[in-house]
Design a protein around this motif. Structure first.
Motif, PDB file in Angstrom:
ATOM      1  N   ASP A  37      28.091   9.430 -16.319  1.00 30.31           N
ATOM      2  CA  ASP A  37      28.420  10.000 -15.013  1.00 30.31           C
ATOM      3  C   ASP A  37      27.322  10.921 -14.507  1.00 30.31           C
ATOM      4  O   ASP A  37      27.568  11.788 -13.665  1.00 30.31           O
ATOM      5  CB  ASP A  37      29.747  10.762 -15.091  1.00 30.31           C
ATOM      6  CG  ASP A  37      29.720  11.877 -16.140  1.00 30.31           C
ATOM      7  OD1 ASP A  37      28.742  11.926 -16.908  1.00 30.31           O
ATOM      8  OD2 ASP A  37      30.677  12.673 -16.186  1.00 30.31           O
ATOM      9  N   GLU A  38      26.091  10.740 -14.976  1.00 28.72           N
ATOM     10  CA  GLU A  38      24.990  11.636 -14.644  1.00 28.72           C
ATOM     11  C   GLU A  38      24.254  11.166 -13.407  1.00 28.72           C
ATOM     12  O   GLU A  38      24.105   9.971 -13.159  1.00 28.72           O
ATOM     13  CB  GLU A  38      24.023  11.699 -15.832  1.00 28.72           C
ATOM     14  CG  GLU A  38      22.988  12.801 -15.739  1.00 28.72           C
ATOM     15  CD  GLU A  38      22.203  12.918 -17.035  1.00 28.72           C
ATOM     16  OE1 GLU A  38      21.646  13.999 -17.287  1.00 28.72           O
ATOM     17  OE2 GLU A  38      22.146  11.928 -17.799  1.00 28.72           O
ATOM     18  N   SER A  39      23.764  12.117 -12.615  1.00 23.90           N
ATOM     19  CA  SER A  39      22.985  11.777 -11.420  1.00 23.90           C
ATOM     20  C   SER A  39      21.523  11.609 -11.782  1.00 23.90           C
ATOM     21  O   SER A  39      21.070  12.000 -12.868  1.00 23.90           O
ATOM     22  CB  SER A  39      23.129  12.876 -10.369  1.00 23.90           C
ATOM     23  OG  SER A  39      22.488  14.072 -10.806  1.00 23.90           O
ATOM     24  N   ALA A  40      20.761  11.036 -10.845  1.00 25.06           N
ATOM     25  CA  ALA A  40      19.331  10.838 -11.068  1.00 25.06           C
ATOM     26  C   ALA A  40      18.615  12.174 -11.227  1.00 25.06           C
ATOM     27  O   ALA A  40      17.726  12.319 -12.083  1.00 25.06           O
ATOM     28  CB  ALA A  40      18.731  10.041  -9.908  1.00 25.06           C
ATOM     29  N   ASP A  41      18.996  13.172 -10.414  1.00 22.60           N
ATOM     30  CA  ASP A  41      18.346  14.479 -10.505  1.00 22.60           C
ATOM     31  C   ASP A  41      18.613  15.130 -11.855  1.00 22.60           C
ATOM     32  O   ASP A  41      17.712  15.723 -12.460  1.00 22.60           O
ATOM     33  CB  ASP A  41      18.837  15.384  -9.376  1.00 22.60           C
ATOM     34  CG  ASP A  41      18.346  14.932  -8.007  1.00 22.60           C
ATOM     35  OD1 ASP A  41      17.346  14.179  -7.967  1.00 22.60           O
ATOM     36  OD2 ASP A  41      18.964  15.316  -6.996  1.00 22.60           O
ATOM     37  N   LEU A  99       0.820  -1.211   0.000  1.00 24.64           N
ATOM     38  CA  LEU A  99       0.000   0.000   0.000  1.00 24.64           C
ATOM     39  C   LEU A  99       0.853   1.259   0.000  1.00 24.64           C
ATOM     40  O   LEU A  99       0.537   2.248  -0.668  1.00 24.64           O
ATOM     41  CB  LEU A  99      -0.938  -0.006   1.210  1.00 24.64           C
ATOM     42  CG  LEU A  99      -2.084  -1.029   1.186  1.00 24.64           C
ATOM     43  CD1 LEU A  99      -2.824  -1.026   2.515  1.00 24.64           C
ATOM     44  CD2 LEU A  99      -3.048  -0.734   0.038  1.00 24.64           C
ATOM     45  N   SER A 100       1.937   1.256   0.758  1.00 26.75           N
ATOM     46  CA  SER A 100       2.784   2.445   0.840  1.00 26.75           C
ATOM     47  C   SER A 100       3.528   2.711  -0.454  1.00 26.75           C
ATOM     48  O   SER A 100       4.002   3.822  -0.678  1.00 26.75           O
ATOM     49  CB  SER A 100       3.787   2.289   1.993  1.00 26.75           C
ATOM     50  OG  SER A 100       4.689   1.230   1.731  1.00 26.75           O
ATOM     51  N   ASP A 101       3.647   1.699  -1.312  1.00 30.05           N
ATOM     52  CA  ASP A 101       4.360   1.851  -2.584  1.00 30.05           C
ATOM     53  C   ASP A 101       3.414   2.042  -3.770  1.00 30.05           C
ATOM     54  O   ASP A 101       3.880   2.118  -4.914  1.00 30.05           O
ATOM     55  CB  ASP A 101       5.234   0.621  -2.853  1.00 30.05           C
ATOM     56  CG  ASP A 101       6.446   0.571  -1.939  1.00 30.05           C
ATOM     57  OD1 ASP A 101       6.769   1.608  -1.330  1.00 30.05           O
ATOM     58  OD2 ASP A 101       7.061  -0.508  -1.831  1.00 30.05           O
ATOM     59  N   ASN A 110       4.214   4.519  -6.802  1.00 32.14           N
ATOM     60  CA  ASN A 110       4.272   5.947  -6.517  1.00 32.14           C
ATOM     61  C   ASN A 110       5.725   6.437  -6.465  1.00 32.14           C
ATOM     62  O   ASN A 110       6.663   5.707  -6.791  1.00 32.14           O
ATOM     63  CB  ASN A 110       3.531   6.264  -5.214  1.00 32.14           C
ATOM     64  CG  ASN A 110       4.090   5.481  -4.027  1.00 32.14           C
ATOM     65  OD1 ASN A 110       5.240   5.032  -4.046  1.00 32.14           O
ATOM     66  ND2 ASN A 110       3.289   5.306  -3.001  1.00 32.14           N
ATOM     67  N   ARG A 111       5.893   7.690  -6.024  1.00 31.14           N
ATOM     68  CA  ARG A 111       7.214   8.308  -6.004  1.00 31.14           C
ATOM     69  C   ARG A 111       8.204   7.557  -5.115  1.00 31.14           C
ATOM     70  O   ARG A 111       9.411   7.561  -5.371  1.00 31.14           O
ATOM     71  CB  ARG A 111       7.096   9.759  -5.525  1.00 31.14           C
ATOM     72  CG  ARG A 111       6.323  10.662  -6.454  1.00 31.14           C
ATOM     73  CD  ARG A 111       5.979  11.975  -5.765  1.00 31.14           C
ATOM     74  NE  ARG A 111       7.168  12.770  -5.483  1.00 31.14           N
ATOM     75  CZ  ARG A 111       7.568  13.791  -6.232  1.00 31.14           C
ATOM     76  NH1 ARG A 111       6.880  14.137  -7.308  1.00 31.14           N
ATOM     77  NH2 ARG A 111       8.637  14.476  -5.899  1.00 31.14           N
ATOM     78  N   ARG A 134      13.464   4.829  -4.728  1.00 35.89           N
ATOM     79  CA  ARG A 134      14.163   3.633  -4.286  1.00 35.89           C
ATOM     80  C   ARG A 134      14.812   2.891  -5.456  1.00 35.89           C
ATOM     81  O   ARG A 134      15.879   2.293  -5.305  1.00 35.89           O
ATOM     82  CB  ARG A 134      13.188   2.706  -3.552  1.00 35.89           C
ATOM     83  CG  ARG A 134      13.863   1.496  -2.923  1.00 35.89           C
ATOM     84  CD  ARG A 134      12.917   0.712  -2.031  1.00 35.89           C
ATOM     85  NE  ARG A 134      11.813   0.126  -2.764  1.00 35.89           N
ATOM     86  CZ  ARG A 134      10.533   0.353  -2.524  1.00 35.89           C
ATOM     87  NH1 ARG A 134      10.184   1.186  -1.548  1.00 35.89           N
ATOM     88  NH2 ARG A 134       9.591  -0.226  -3.229  1.00 35.89           N
ATOM     89  N   GLN A 135      14.191   2.918  -6.625  1.00 32.93           N
ATOM     90  CA  GLN A 135      14.650   2.116  -7.754  1.00 32.93           C
ATOM     91  C   GLN A 135      15.673   2.824  -8.628  1.00 32.93           C
ATOM     92  O   GLN A 135      16.583   2.186  -9.153  1.00 32.93           O
ATOM     93  CB  GLN A 135      13.441   1.719  -8.611  1.00 32.93           C
ATOM     94  CG  GLN A 135      13.723   0.653  -9.662  1.00 32.93           C
ATOM     95  CD  GLN A 135      14.003  -0.711  -9.066  1.00 32.93           C
ATOM     96  OE1 GLN A 135      13.713  -0.942  -7.880  1.00 32.93           O
ATOM     97  NE2 GLN A 135      14.555  -1.605  -9.847  1.00 32.93           N
TER      98      GLN A 135
END
Length: 490
Positions: free
Chosen positions: A447-451, A324-326, A335-336, A341-342
């Motif tokens: 070399d890129e970040s997730a953001d 439920l929380s996911d 959800n986010r 997490r992934q």
């Protein structure tokens, strides 16, 4: 192939050579004096390997293996002294100076294991309680069948009794620490498994020796010697294994990770006391002991059965709560929380393997106008239908997340920019109720970040929404960072 692997991995060479020596010890050597020399030699070799290897580590890991190596060095010295007594001087004194070194083995190994548990950050109250349960259960058996005969043996001096009792106490100490290491939350490396098996081999050999010593049937070359020899082999392989510097991978909680094997071991340990009482009742024809022991065992099993049911119920509820929380309540999509997490895992995997990884942000066009025209209930149905239709168009390994409002994010492993665009074309064609969507797509730079990756996809989305008709798929421009994965260092 196996020969090359052995040459490449020192722990395999040590393991194969050590197991070969154990085989030679039992099956090809008839000389008892040669067998006497092999044990201290193998123990000394193991201690030197451990101590030399330990200086390659840092911090608590180095201290842990230094303590373990020092413990094996004490065992080697004890074996060497005993070989002098037995082979050279032809005497078998008890107690002797060899016992001082043998007994020093236990606190040093225990201290090393405790330090290793702390290095893994794996110690917790639950594993400490479980270790205590197993140690106390084993202590009951040890007291009745090993320690008690020494305590009440009037033919022994006080020093002989104390030394005889110190060995089983040392074994119980090692057992408690070993159980705490094994029962601590998380999945341990192969190095930790080899170490645990090595200490277990010593405990089995010590237990067998205690029984055979009381019966007077032990002699050099007994099968119990295999336990001590395997300890030297397995622990030496553990310190040489490549995973020796790998910390344990933790799980979320004790309750949700309680396996049946662990529960069974705790049950067996807790049944020791009533089992001993039943055995004593049968041996001495004491009906009271039989009744008390039998009823205690039945009551404990009933309580255990009830507790197992409660644990299964909590596990089920915890699994539902995690689901439920996911999950997004409206669309049923992840959800986010799942995204955050992934995405680090997928980026690390892509950077390690050199495989492409793409991200797409999808926004339903004119969703506010749709809500104003048809109502919020119809807007909810549009979101639900879009999430369901898009999920059917994605691969099993892809991830579709509702990021908020009418915005969704797709994570596409092993997918370059061209194939990501094709996948988004399928999603656009599957859009329900004749509605349209705008999409921005970006492919990970090595070399890129997730953001940064998400920001580039977001910029491409805004470019798509700025188009006159919207309903377009815009690829993000390449990152300003290097886009060629560097060759790994040799």
């Amino acid at each position: 192939m196996y020969v090359k692997a052995i040459k490449r991995e020192p722990y395999l060479l040590w393991l194969v050579a050590g197991l070969a020596l154990v085989g030679v010890y039992f099956f090809f050597l008839a000389s008892g004096s040669v067998q006497d020399l092999m044990s201290p030699t193998l123990a000394l070799a193991a201690s030197l390997v451990i101590l030399l290897r330990s200086f390659r580590f840092e911090g608590a890991l180095r201290l842990a293996w230094i303590l373990i190596g020092a413990g094996f060095l004490q065992s080697a010295i004890g074996d060497g002294l005993w070989t002098l007594y037995e082979v050279v001087w032809e005497i078998e004194p008890f107690p002797s100076y060899a016992d001082l070194f043998y007994l020093a083995f236990y606190p040093l190994i225990a201290a090393g294991l405790v330090t290793l548990v702390r290095w893994h950050r794996a110690g917790d109250r639950d594993s400490l309680v479980d270790a205590s349960i197993v140690a106390i259960g084993a202590g009951v058996l040890t007291w009745v069948f090993v320690m008690s005969p020494y305590v009440f043996d009037s033919s022994m001096t006080l020093v002989e009794r104390l030394v005889s009792l110190a060995y089983p106490v040392g074994d119980l100490l090692l057992l408690a620490v070993l159980v705490r290491l094994v029962f601590a939350p998380g999945k341990f490396s192969m190095s930790s498994i080899l170490l645990a098996l090595g200490i277990l081999a010593t405990l089995v050999a010590d237990a067998g020796f205690a029984v055979t010593a009381l019966e007077g049937t032990y002699a050099t070359g007994h099968w119990l010697d295999a336990g001590w020899l395997l300890t030297y082999v397995l622990v030496g392989a553990a310190v040489l294994h490549p995973s020796v510097s790998m910390r344990s991978a933790h799980v979320n909680s004790y309750v949700t990770s309680l396996p049946g094997q662990r529960l069974a071991l705790l049950a067996a340990a807790s049944m020791m006391s009533p089992a001993v009482l039943i055995v004593e009742g049968l041996r001495d024809n004491q009906v009271d002991d039989l009744v008390i022991g039998g009823c205690s065992a039945i009551l404990f099993l009933l309580v255990l059965f009830r507790m197992a049911g409660l644990v299964r119920q909590v596990q089920s509820q915890a699994a539902k709560l995690e689901t439920l929380s996911d999950t997004d309540e409206l669309t049923g999509a992840p959800n986010r929380r799942v995204w955050f997490r992934q995405i680090p895992y997928e980026i690390a995997r892509a950077q390690r393997s050199g495989r492409p990884l793409s991200v797409a942000i999808i926004d339903i066009d004119h969703f506010k106008d749709y809500n104003d025209t048809y109502g919020h209930q119809e807007g909810d149905r549009l979101l639900q239908g879009a999430a369901s239709a898009w999920q059917d168009q994605l691969r099993a390994g892809d991830l579709l997340v509702r990021f908020g409002g009418d915005e969704f994010v797709a994570l596409l492993p092993d997918c370059d920019l061209v194939n990501a665009g094709r996948a988004m074309e399928r999603l656009r064609a599957a859009m329900p109720h004749n509605q349209t969507c705008s999409t921005g797509v970006a492919c990970l730079a090595w070399d890129e970040s997730a953001d940064d990756l998400l920001a580039r996809a977001d910029q491409a989305l805004y470019a798509s929404k700025d188009a006159r008709e919207r309903n377009e798929i815009i690829p993000a421009p390449s990152s300003v960072t290097a886009r060629v994965r560097p060759s790994p260092a040799l």
